[in-house]
Design a protein around this motif. Structure first.
Motif, mmCIF file in Angstrom:
data_model
loop_
_atom_site.group_PDB
_atom_site.id
_atom_site.type_symbol
_atom_site.label_atom_id
_atom_site.label_comp_id
_atom_site.label_asym_id
_atom_site.label_seq_id
_atom_site.Cartn_x
_atom_site.Cartn_y
_atom_site.Cartn_z
ATOM 1 N N ASP A 269 0.823 -1.168 -0.050
ATOM 2 C CA ASP A 269 -0.206 0.052 -0.005
ATOM 3 C C ASP A 269 0.924 1.344 -0.169
ATOM 4 O O ASP A 269 0.276 2.385 0.308
ATOM 5 C CB ASP A 269 -0.857 0.118 1.228
ATOM 6 C CG ASP A 269 -2.007 -1.099 1.106
ATOM 7 O OD1 ASP A 269 -2.398 -1.595 -0.098
ATOM 8 O OD2 ASP A 269 -2.254 -1.634 2.170
ATOM 9 N N GLU A 270 2.126 1.115 -0.253
ATOM 10 C CA GLU A 270 2.972 2.250 -0.269
ATOM 11 C C GLU A 270 3.406 2.538 -1.628
ATOM 12 O O GLU A 270 3.352 1.466 -2.589
ATOM 13 C CB GLU A 270 4.082 2.080 0.654
ATOM 14 C CG GLU A 270 4.077 1.954 2.152
ATOM 15 C CD GLU A 270 3.470 3.412 2.783
ATOM 16 O OE1 GLU A 270 3.285 4.399 2.193
ATOM 17 O OE2 GLU A 270 2.563 3.090 3.739
ATOM 18 N N PRO A 271 3.993 3.769 -2.123
ATOM 19 C CA PRO A 271 4.434 3.938 -3.467
ATOM 20 C C PRO A 271 5.716 3.202 -3.831
ATOM 21 O O PRO A 271 6.403 2.701 -2.698
ATOM 22 C CB PRO A 271 4.890 5.493 -3.311
ATOM 23 C CG PRO A 271 4.021 6.037 -2.329
ATOM 24 C CD PRO A 271 3.969 4.964 -1.273
ATOM 25 N N GLY A 272 5.979 2.884 -5.053
ATOM 26 C CA GLY A 272 7.303 2.119 -5.234
ATOM 27 C C GLY A 272 8.499 3.128 -5.478
ATOM 28 O O GLY A 272 8.151 4.369 -5.122
ATOM 29 N N SER A 273 9.572 2.564 -5.591
ATOM 30 C CA SER A 273 11.003 3.376 -5.637
ATOM 31 C C SER A 273 11.452 3.456 -6.999
ATOM 32 O O SER A 273 11.613 2.269 -7.586
ATOM 33 C CB SER A 273 11.718 2.411 -4.503
ATOM 34 O OG SER A 273 11.485 2.740 -3.262
ATOM 35 N N ALA A 274 11.740 4.638 -7.220
ATOM 36 C CA ALA A 274 12.483 4.967 -8.547
ATOM 37 C C ALA A 274 13.704 5.035 -8.680
ATOM 38 O O ALA A 274 14.298 5.427 -7.572
ATOM 39 C CB ALA A 274 11.519 5.973 -9.209
ATOM 40 N N MET A 275 14.522 5.123 -9.720
ATOM 41 C CA MET A 275 15.612 5.674 -10.212
ATOM 42 C C MET A 275 15.403 6.633 -11.232
ATOM 43 O O MET A 275 15.688 6.244 -12.320
ATOM 44 C CB MET A 275 16.790 4.659 -10.287
ATOM 45 C CG MET A 275 18.240 5.001 -10.203
ATOM 46 S SD MET A 275 19.472 3.867 -11.179
ATOM 47 C CE MET A 275 19.334 2.354 -10.249
ATOM 48 N N HIS A 276 15.387 7.809 -10.889
ATOM 49 C CA HIS A 276 15.234 8.832 -11.955
ATOM 50 C C HIS A 276 16.679 9.207 -12.395
ATOM 51 O O HIS A 276 17.378 9.331 -11.582
ATOM 52 C CB HIS A 276 14.430 10.082 -11.460
ATOM 53 C CG HIS A 276 13.046 9.761 -11.042
ATOM 54 N ND1 HIS A 276 12.502 10.512 -10.052
ATOM 55 C CD2 HIS A 276 12.144 8.788 -11.277
ATOM 56 C CE1 HIS A 276 11.051 10.142 -9.514
ATOM 57 N NE2 HIS A 276 11.040 8.894 -10.514
ATOM 58 N N ILE A 277 16.549 9.326 -13.831
ATOM 59 C CA ILE A 277 17.739 9.846 -14.619
ATOM 60 C C ILE A 277 17.759 10.997 -15.118
ATOM 61 O O ILE A 277 17.028 11.301 -16.226
ATOM 62 C CB ILE A 277 18.307 8.551 -15.453
ATOM 63 C CG1 ILE A 277 18.273 7.369 -14.685
ATOM 64 C CG2 ILE A 277 19.533 9.000 -16.011
ATOM 65 C CD1 ILE A 277 19.140 6.903 -13.703
ATOM 66 N N HIS A 278 18.423 12.316 -14.840
ATOM 67 C CA HIS A 278 18.314 13.452 -15.289
ATOM 68 C C HIS A 278 19.534 13.227 -16.567
ATOM 69 O O HIS A 278 20.534 12.969 -16.126
ATOM 70 C CB HIS A 278 18.777 14.529 -14.338
ATOM 71 C CG HIS A 278 17.656 14.957 -13.452
ATOM 72 N ND1 HIS A 278 16.658 15.908 -13.479
ATOM 73 C CD2 HIS A 278 17.026 13.991 -12.346
ATOM 74 C CE1 HIS A 278 15.889 16.100 -12.550
ATOM 75 N NE2 HIS A 278 16.152 14.854 -12.064
ATOM 76 N N GLN A 279 19.243 13.904 -17.821
ATOM 77 C CA GLN A 279 20.157 13.617 -18.946
ATOM 78 C C GLN A 279 20.319 14.773 -19.662
ATOM 79 O O GLN A 279 19.186 15.530 -20.217
ATOM 80 C CB GLN A 279 19.641 12.402 -19.879
ATOM 81 C CG GLN A 279 19.185 11.194 -18.968
ATOM 82 C CD GLN A 279 18.172 10.512 -19.828
ATOM 83 O OE1 GLN A 279 18.531 9.521 -20.818
ATOM 84 N NE2 GLN A 279 16.970 10.874 -19.913
ATOM 85 N N SER A 280 21.507 15.333 -19.849
ATOM 86 C CA SER A 280 21.961 16.216 -21.034
ATOM 87 C C SER A 280 22.947 15.943 -21.817
ATOM 88 O O SER A 280 23.710 15.132 -21.332
ATOM 89 C CB SER A 280 21.831 17.756 -20.242
ATOM 90 O OG SER A 280 23.080 17.689 -19.243
ATOM 91 N N ILE A 281 23.049 16.506 -22.944
ATOM 92 C CA ILE A 281 24.286 16.287 -23.636
ATOM 93 C C ILE A 281 25.008 17.425 -24.176
ATOM 94 O O ILE A 281 24.412 18.655 -24.384
ATOM 95 C CB ILE A 281 23.747 15.642 -25.030
ATOM 96 C CG1 ILE A 281 22.583 14.642 -24.896
ATOM 97 C CG2 ILE A 281 25.068 15.260 -25.785
ATOM 98 C CD1 ILE A 281 23.287 13.481 -24.140
ATOM 99 N N VAL A 282 26.412 17.549 -23.717
ATOM 100 C CA VAL A 282 27.076 18.806 -24.167
ATOM 101 C C VAL A 282 28.254 18.588 -25.263
ATOM 102 O O VAL A 282 28.260 17.111 -25.599
ATOM 103 C CB VAL A 282 27.869 19.066 -22.830
ATOM 104 C CG1 VAL A 282 27.074 19.395 -21.661
ATOM 105 C CG2 VAL A 282 29.029 18.026 -22.499
ATOM 106 N N SER A 283 28.694 19.380 -25.902
ATOM 107 C CA SER A 283 29.795 19.532 -26.966
ATOM 108 C C SER A 283 30.962 19.029 -26.184
ATOM 109 O O SER A 283 31.199 19.644 -25.257
ATOM 110 C CB SER A 283 29.798 20.711 -27.828
ATOM 111 O OG SER A 283 31.035 20.841 -28.516
#
Length: 466
Positions: A269-283
């Motif tokens: 009855d509790e929320p699940g656990s995530a692994m969020h990934i923030h992504q950007s691309i640089v030159s």
């Protein structure tokens, strides 16, 4: 200005990483290290390897492990090898070479101990295509060929639970310093975090001793559910850090007679656990974020990256959600996404564009669960974005409404996810055909193991009613 050459004394002062075996010897001597854990992440992200005296490691740092280490399921079994590898060499030894830049302490060990992550090679010098670290390196190299560098920042959620030695009993929140377990939801509560101050002090101390950098620590939505955010950086470095953080958090919790679990859905009855990934691309040449143009507006590459995630994340879902339990998190009535819609600062969508300056424009992949192998989940997510840019794809319109009321667009179960990956030639070309074939076989074997277990739901509703 010329770069300063690091001396042995500099290396000895470093908390994490050296360049040469001579520096490693000085580093370990300065700390009185007597043993070293030589580890390699397997398909599940479990640390496999050997523990040896420092003298043996320094005399020949290469170790051997069988190829089968990359075929083992989470339950310790193996899929049939037919069609996966040559039967003559199925148990042949691989050469494991240390990446000395990962050398660091094991602060929870009783004796002075170090650890170092290894890369896997065949005996002829070829990298092992099945090794998760190599899978990520291959994706990073694709970006390098285009003159790009990926930048990622993971966020890892986990639960603290009472010790549970009987798997038939549900998990429960642990008792904090107040003497009472947490019952209600305490999102972002400082007081709820303070309940486990002693544990988190150890996590911070252990992390500092390993040269691991925590950005923030917060209390998440679930009872005794926490989240640790890491600073952004190189994908391989950040995957190594997540790998080490998971070990660190579990060890610190055990010292306080608490379990830390990264299961995607540990409590019904509790929320699940995530692994969020923030992504950007640089030159790679200028260091400029290619998601923003000179006027600060989003570029075609930005939109193509999102479109690639929309098209290909369903095909790598068995990596983003690697177990049967992972799909219990992905339900309409939870905080987890059920589709790959995208939006500006929309946390109900699978892909969120957080508010930021043009230089920090990024895409947050909110689909992966915290049980995922960090090397593979970062590789798969970046692979999807890469394909979108390489193919010049265009995304859907950004969503402003609540995405959880829209249709499911992600696989609902493990076998469906595995089939999606098996039928996607583009993903096989990026991640490697042999990896896809082996990973699929391992996941199918894990599903068969799960099917041998009769659940409480079946006994509750089927025993006397059918």
């Amino acid at each position: 200005m010329a770069k300063k050459k690091r001396s042995y004394s500099d290396a000895a002062d470093s908390l994490r990483g050296v360049s040469t075996l001579a520096e490693a010897k000085a580093w370990m001597a300065a700390r009185g290290i007597t043993e070293i854990e030589c580890v390699v992440p397997d398909l599940a992200g479990v640390a496999r390897g050997k523990i040896m005296p420092v003298s043996k490691f320094l005399s020949g740092p290469v170790m051997n492990l069988p190829l089968s280490v990359f075929f083992q399921t989470i339950s310790g079994e193996y899929p049939p090898y037919d069609g996966l590898v040559d039967s003559v060499v199925v148990d042949s030894d691989l050469v494991m070479e240390p990446d000395l830049s990962t050398l660091t302490a094991v602060p929870w060990a009783q004796d002075p101990t170090a650890q170092v992550i290894h890369d896997a090679y065949h005996r002829d010098g070829r990298p092992v295509e099945l090794a998760p670290r190599q899978v990520l390196k291959s994706v990073v190299e694709l970006y390098a060929h285009k003159g790009w560098k990926a930048v990622v920042a993971p966020e890892i959620e986990f639960y603290l639970v009472e010790p549970n030695t009987d798997p038939d009993y549900p998990l429960k929140p642990p008792v904090g310093r107040s003497g009472r377990p947490e019952i209600g939801r305490q999102s972002y509560s400082i007081q709820a975090v303070n309940e486990f101050d002693a544990l988190f002090e150890d996590i911070y101390d252990y992390s500092e001793a390993q040269g691991l950098e925590i950005d923030t620590l917060i209390h998440e939505d679930g009872a005794a559910q926490m989240e640790i955010n890491l600073l952004h950086g190189d994908p391989l470095v950040l995957a190594d850090q997540v790998f080490l953080f998971k070990r660190t958090i579990r060890e610190a919790a055990l010292a306080h007679k608490i379990y830390a679990t990264f299961m995607a859905k540990p409590i019904a009855d509790e929320p699940g656990s995530a692994m969020h990934i923030h992504q950007s691309i640089v030159s790679a040449e200028t260091g400029k974020n290619i998601f923003s143009d000179d006027e600060g507006d989003p570029t075609p590459e930005f939109f193509s990256f999102i479109a690639g995630q929309q098209k290909y994340l369903p095909a790598v879902m068995s990596i983003l959600a690697p177990y049967v339990n992972s799909y219990r998190r992905l339900t309409r009535d939870s905080m987890a996404p059920i589709n790959i819609q995208w939006g500006y600062d929309n946390r109900t969508a699978g892909l969120r564009v957080p508010p930021s300056s043009p230089a920090a424009r990024r895409v947050e992949n909110r689909v992966p669960s915290s049980d995922a192998n960090p090397y593979l989940v970062i590789a798969a997510s970046l692979a999807a974005g890469y394909l979108g840019m390489a193919e010049g794809l265009r995304p859907t319109q950004p969503l402003e409404a609540d995405a959880k009321f829209l249709d499911f667009e992600l696989p609902r179960g493990l076998l469906e996810a595995v089939a999606a990956m098996q039928h996607c030639d583009e993903i096989a070309n990026v991640l490697g055909p042999s990896f896809v074939k082996t990973y699929s076989a391992v996941k199918q074997a894990e599903f068969e193991t799960f099917m041998r277990v009769i659940s409480p739901w079946e006994r509750e509703y089927l025993l006397l009613n059918v």
